[in-house]
Design a protein around this motif. Structure first.
Motif, PDB file in Angstrom:
ATOM      1  N   ARG A  63       0.836  -1.197   0.000  1.00 24.83           N
ATOM      2  CA  ARG A  63       0.000   0.000   0.000  1.00 24.83           C
ATOM      3  C   ARG A  63       0.871   1.247   0.000  1.00 24.83           C
ATOM      4  O   ARG A  63       1.769   1.395   0.825  1.00 24.83           O
ATOM      5  CB  ARG A  63      -0.902   0.022   1.222  1.00 24.83           C
ATOM      6  N   LEU A  64       0.547   2.138  -0.901  1.00 27.34           N
ATOM      7  CA  LEU A  64       1.193   3.455  -0.981  1.00 27.34           C
ATOM      8  C   LEU A  64       0.181   4.479  -0.477  1.00 27.34           C
ATOM      9  O   LEU A  64      -0.992   4.412  -0.826  1.00 27.34           O
ATOM     10  CB  LEU A  64       1.545   3.752  -2.441  1.00 27.34           C
ATOM     11  N   THR A  65       0.617   5.424   0.314  1.00 24.92           N
ATOM     12  CA  THR A  65      -0.318   6.408   0.872  1.00 24.92           C
ATOM     13  C   THR A  65       0.112   7.824   0.521  1.00 24.92           C
ATOM     14  O   THR A  65       1.296   8.177   0.634  1.00 24.92           O
ATOM     15  CB  THR A  65      -0.375   6.272   2.413  1.00 24.92           C
ATOM     16  N   SER A  71      -5.013   6.024  -0.780  1.00 25.03           N
ATOM     17  CA  SER A  71      -4.022   4.959  -0.857  1.00 25.03           C
ATOM     18  C   SER A  71      -4.266   4.107  -2.094  1.00 25.03           C
ATOM     19  O   SER A  71      -5.381   4.034  -2.625  1.00 25.03           O
ATOM     20  CB  SER A  71      -4.064   4.090   0.401  1.00 25.03           C
ATOM     21  N   GLU A  72      -3.205   3.509  -2.557  1.00 26.26           N
ATOM     22  CA  GLU A  72      -3.282   2.586  -3.687  1.00 26.26           C
ATOM     23  C   GLU A  72      -2.601   1.308  -3.255  1.00 26.26           C
ATOM     24  O   GLU A  72      -1.529   1.352  -2.632  1.00 26.26           O
ATOM     25  CB  GLU A  72      -2.557   3.201  -4.891  1.00 26.26           C
ATOM     26  N   THR A  73      -3.225   0.192  -3.550  1.00 25.53           N
ATOM     27  CA  THR A  73      -2.693  -1.086  -3.079  1.00 25.53           C
ATOM     28  C   THR A  73      -2.501  -2.037  -4.248  1.00 25.53           C
ATOM     29  O   THR A  73      -3.359  -2.134  -5.127  1.00 25.53           O
ATOM     30  CB  THR A  73      -3.655  -1.721  -2.062  1.00 25.53           C
ATOM     31  N   GLN A  74      -1.388  -2.739  -4.257  1.00 27.59           N
ATOM     32  CA  GLN A  74      -1.130  -3.739  -5.279  1.00 27.59           C
ATOM     33  C   GLN A  74      -0.841  -5.076  -4.611  1.00 27.59           C
ATOM     34  O   GLN A  74      -0.189  -5.138  -3.569  1.00 27.59           O
ATOM     35  CB  GLN A  74       0.052  -3.325  -6.158  1.00 27.59           C
ATOM     36  N   ARG A  75      -1.303  -6.107  -5.263  1.00 26.19           N
ATOM     37  CA  ARG A  75      -1.111  -7.467  -4.757  1.00 26.19           C
ATOM     38  C   ARG A  75       0.157  -8.050  -5.342  1.00 26.19           C
ATOM     39  O   ARG A  75       0.438  -7.863  -6.528  1.00 26.19           O
ATOM     40  CB  ARG A  75      -2.319  -8.281  -5.202  1.00 26.19           C
TER      41      ARG A  75
END
Lengths: 452, 397
Positions: A63-65, A71-75
């Motif tokens: 997660r980037l905040t 926030s943006e989250t990548q798996r």
């Protein structure tokens, strides 16, 4: 442990060109499927984050905040890659490259974040909104001609690029529908201001949002998070204590970044990690910078008893800070108020003016993210009273309902003293101040002057 | 002061609560005694005693009795050590305590002073103590926050002697107490700031700042309800205030972070502040258009390192709100959530917003037409962070 690399490909949001300091950095976290934190750090446009996660981790979410809270989250499947990595990029935000830098600081719902070129927020209705530029010089605020080096306009925002010398600066904004407000600008180099209609339902929000940068990405990101009390994010920014000390150590290259480092150290009670003389040098070497004297003052106050002969002491530093103008950063407004309240007893005995000035600023406080901001008719007069209109025809924006409607309180003899007289009955919003002199406003810088 | 609970163990850290609710103000409008010369338009309040009781019940109900650790105070490193309270209400507020029901002493300025000093002494007893100070009643904000005791207005010559400056009190306490203090101030501003600034208010703090002492506190969190106007206080009819309801909800398992290496989900000031703010927004969403609605907001001040107030054994929950547009299609879809662990919950063919609580985590969220006629809507990876998650799924033709 496994290493997970997180890259920040934020070309546009990093101003599109490099500023005087390091590139943009944002906090990142690796989480498991339940949301527990596995590791955290900071990724910058210069250097990726290298997060260490347990060997047993097969699946992680990174997660980037942003300072705004978005926030943006990548798996990430750590089994699938020998050297797992994640990239965050800003290609989907802001079709207008010139406004991309501001998006991480705006409300997550801001229309500017949408990758649409056809956004139209009806900016024409703000064409008569005026701007004034003020500079602090020899203990006086003086109006300057606003001459941006460059301007931009889209359907969602205006932007001005300025170049400011080393002094406190304020941008004042106002209009028929826009409460008069002053926003601090960082002196000592280039500055950029973005103005956009408000983007939240918060009842406290002003009609126009003002976002400011002095192209100090690392310091300003830290301050943006501090302004929102997002302390975990602050701490994650590359081991913020180390960053803060580094910013402070480079004070002669960039005193504003040094001040940001000092604000971090004070907020986290880590002020004794750097020598006192760093604070002394900062306040002595940069006499134009109110925040420098202020952080030194607070440092002494936090420590308690000041040894005899210490000069300047907290009182002198507090007075020095006010003599240099208003703090550049919002954190400074908070600390100025803390200093004033703490030293109040001694001021009452001598001259209460410094205390009252600082108190007025605290009462008039407005929001502009990391930048200090306050309401008022002029830089010298912060006031919670809200004014609208053209500069030479100000009128009160609203009147307290308790004053207008008959009430038990009023009939029972309640009286509320006012610094400014209030009308006896509800007045229409456009009623002019009868004492104002109407003059043509042709000499004001208007947002309508900025063309697409 | 009424001490409702005392389990202080010498030499061991604990959490010490002082809670104050002021609903009756005899010298203000509608009061039973001589009206103050300047009542400032302030009236009697119904919510504070109700809010106070809800808070006290929350703190004093043990997890075992509750059957749900997340709905109670849980902190193994600083267990609940003491709870003291004052209440101004008519009739007087009676609280069930381990030793039997107790009637709370009124929240006069003097009683508040005595209670505060006793609470401060308890806080000072160990450097890892945690303090909780709660106030619900009238207040005003200039640059500092001032809170009004029950007997405000008693003296017309010195009107502010029955109020106190909570902001300065916080500044004093941080030089007296090495531990952590949480302040929850539920005092909505019925007097707008620009008016308050003209009143010449100058109440004393509960403790004088000693500038010769170093700031020693580990952590300070202050969360304020900052709505303006009486309607921002509480739903009509003497209910728990919106702010206090949001606070209790947040602490009841709707926030928490599990840091790397931690065994528990920790609830600290930043977490509580974020959760309270979002829960009040969520509440406003549900109240939209109803009497007494309006967005209530909060503000916070957080200093120092993070020291959790709660340490919970289970992951926090998320209040999920899923809608679908266009509204006429809602009853044609099954709306679902699917966790990464394979747990699925759904609402099928119902014309209403899908509301459900789920554990935090990562989910696929979507809507499918069991009849197969309408397009599926899928959000493959959504992170559901507490306290709430709201999404409107869009069914395109």
């Amino acid at each position: 442990m496994k290493e997970l690399t997180v890259w920040l490909d934020y070309g546009m949001a990093d101003f599109g060109r490099r500023g005087p300091a390091s590139g943009l950095a944002l906090p990142v976290k690796a989480l498991d499927a339940e949301g527990s934190v596995l590791s955290e750090g900071a990724a910058s446009v210069d250097l990726p984050a290298r997060l260490q996660v347990p060997d047993t981790t097969d699946l992680a979410f990174v997660r980037l905040t942003w300072p705004s809270g978005h926030s943006e989250t990548q798996r990430v499947d750590l089994r699938a890659q020998p050297k797992p990595s994640v990239r965050f990029n800003d290609s989907r935000i802001a079709p207008n490259e010139w406004s991309a830098w501001a998006i991480p600081k705006l409300n997550p719902q801001t229309p500017l974040a949408r990758a649409e070129r056809s956004i139209d927020l009806g900016l024409d209705r703000f064409d008569k909104v005026w701007l004034r530029l003020w500079r602090f010089d020899r203990e006086t605020w003086k109006k300057q001609t606003l001459q941006p080096e460059q301007t931009y306009r889209s359907g969602a925002a205006w932007q001005l690029d300025l170049r400011l010398d080393a002094a406190p600066w304020l941008l004042q904004i106002g209009g028929s529908l826009v409460t008069w407000r002053l926003v601090s600008l960082p002196g000592g180099g280039p500055a950029r201001v973005l103005i956009t209609p408000k983007d939240s339902n918060d009842p406290r929000a002003d009609a126009l949002k003002v976002v400011v940068t002095g192209f100090r990405a690392d310091a300003e990101t830290l301050l943006e998070f501090l302004a929102r009390d997002a302390l975990r994010a602050v701490d994650a920014l590359a081991g913020s204590a180390a960053l803060a000390q580094q910013l402070f150590a480079e004070k002669f290259e960039d005193p504003l970044s040094a001040v940001a480092g000092a604000y971090y150290l004070l907020r986290f009670d880590a002020w004794d990690r750097v020598p006192l003389r760093w604070f002394e040098t900062l306040s002595r070497s940069f006499e134009w910078l109110p925040d420098a004297a202020l952080v030194h003052c607070i440092r002494l106050l936090r420590e308690g008893a000041t040894p005899r002969g210490t000069s300047p002491g907290p009182h002198e530093l507090f007075a020095q800070s006010l003599q240099r103008g208003w703090p550049i950063y919002a954190e400074g407004v908070t600390l100025l108020h803390e200093a004033a309240a703490s030293l109040r007893g001694s001021f009452a005995r001598s001259d209460p003016t410094p205390f009252e000035r600082a108190r007025a600023l605290g009462t008039a406080r407005a929001w502009a993210g990391a930048a200090a901001s306050f309401y008022g008719r002029s830089p010298d007069e912060p006031s919670p009273l809200q004014w609208v209109g053209m500069p030479r025809a100000p009128r009160r924006r609203r009147l307290d309902p308790a004053l207008m409607a008959p009430s038990e309180g009023r009939s029972a003899g309640s009286s509320l003293a006012f610094a400014e007289s209030a009308p006896k009955r509800r007045a229409p919003p456009k009623s002019p101040n009868p004492r104002a002199i109407r003059v043509p406003s042709g000499d004001e810088f208007l947002l309508g002057n900025i063309k697409r | 002061m009424t001490l409702l609970h005392d389990a202080t163990v010498a030499g061991q850290p604990g959490t010490h609560v002082l809670a104050i609710g002021v609903g009756t103000y005899p010298h203000l409008l509608g009061g039973s005694k001589k009206l103050a010369n300047k009542p400032l338009g302030l009236k009697q309040l119904q919510s504070p005693p109700v809010s106070l009781k809800a808070l006290l019940d929350w703190f004093m109900t043990p997890p075992a009795a509750n059957g749900n650790a997340a709905g109670s105070f849980v902190n193994a490193q600083a267990p609940l050590a003491s709870v003291a309270a004052l209440a101004s209400s008519d009739p007087a507020l009676v609280i069930g305590a381990p030793q039997g029901a107790k009637t709370l002493d009124p929240a006069t300025r003097q009683n508040i002073q005595l209670a505060f000093e006793a609470w401060l002494d308890r806080l000072k007893s160990h450097p890892d103590n945690i303090g909780v100070f709660y106030f619900c009643g009238h207040g005003l904000e200039v640059s500092d926050h001032y809170l009004l005791a029950e007997d405000f207005g008693q003296s017309n010559a010195q009107p502010w002697t029955q109020a106190f400056d909570i902001s300065m009190t916080m500044r004093a306490v941080e030089r007296e107490v090495a531990g952590t203090v949480y302040y929850f101030i539920d005092a909505c501003r019925e007097i707008a700031r620009d008016v308050a600034a003209t009143l010449g208010a100058n109440p004393a703090s509960l403790f004088a700042v000693d500038l010769n002492k170093k700031v020693v506190r580990k952590s300070l969190t202050a969360i304020f309800a900052t709505g303006e106007g009486e309607l921002a206080f509480a739903p009509q009819g003497g209910a728990v205030s919106r702010f206090t309801a949001a606070l209790l909800c947040a602490m009841s398992g709707y926030c928490g972070i599990k840091a790397a290496g931690s065994a528990t989900w920790n609830v600290d000031g930043e977490g509580i502040a974020n959760a309270v703010r979002q829960l009040m927004e969520y509440d406003a969403l549900d109240m939209a258009g109803k009497p007494g609605s309006g967005l209530q907001v909060s503000a916070q001040s957080i200093q120092g390192i993070s020291v959790p107030l709660l340490r919970l054994p289970a992951a926090p929950k998320v209040k999920v709100r899923l809608d679908l547009t266009p509204a006429q299609r809602r009853a044609l879809y099954e709306i679902y959530l699917l966790s990464t662990q394979g747990n699925r919950v759904a609402q099928s063919l119902v014309d209403q917003v899908f509301k459900i609580d789920v554990p935090r985590g990562f989910y696929e969220i979507g809507a499918t037409d069991p009849a197969g006629a309408l397009p599926a809507v899928v959000h493959a990876q959504e992170e559901l962070m507490p306290p709430m998650y709201s999404l409107t799924l869009q069914s395109h033709p």
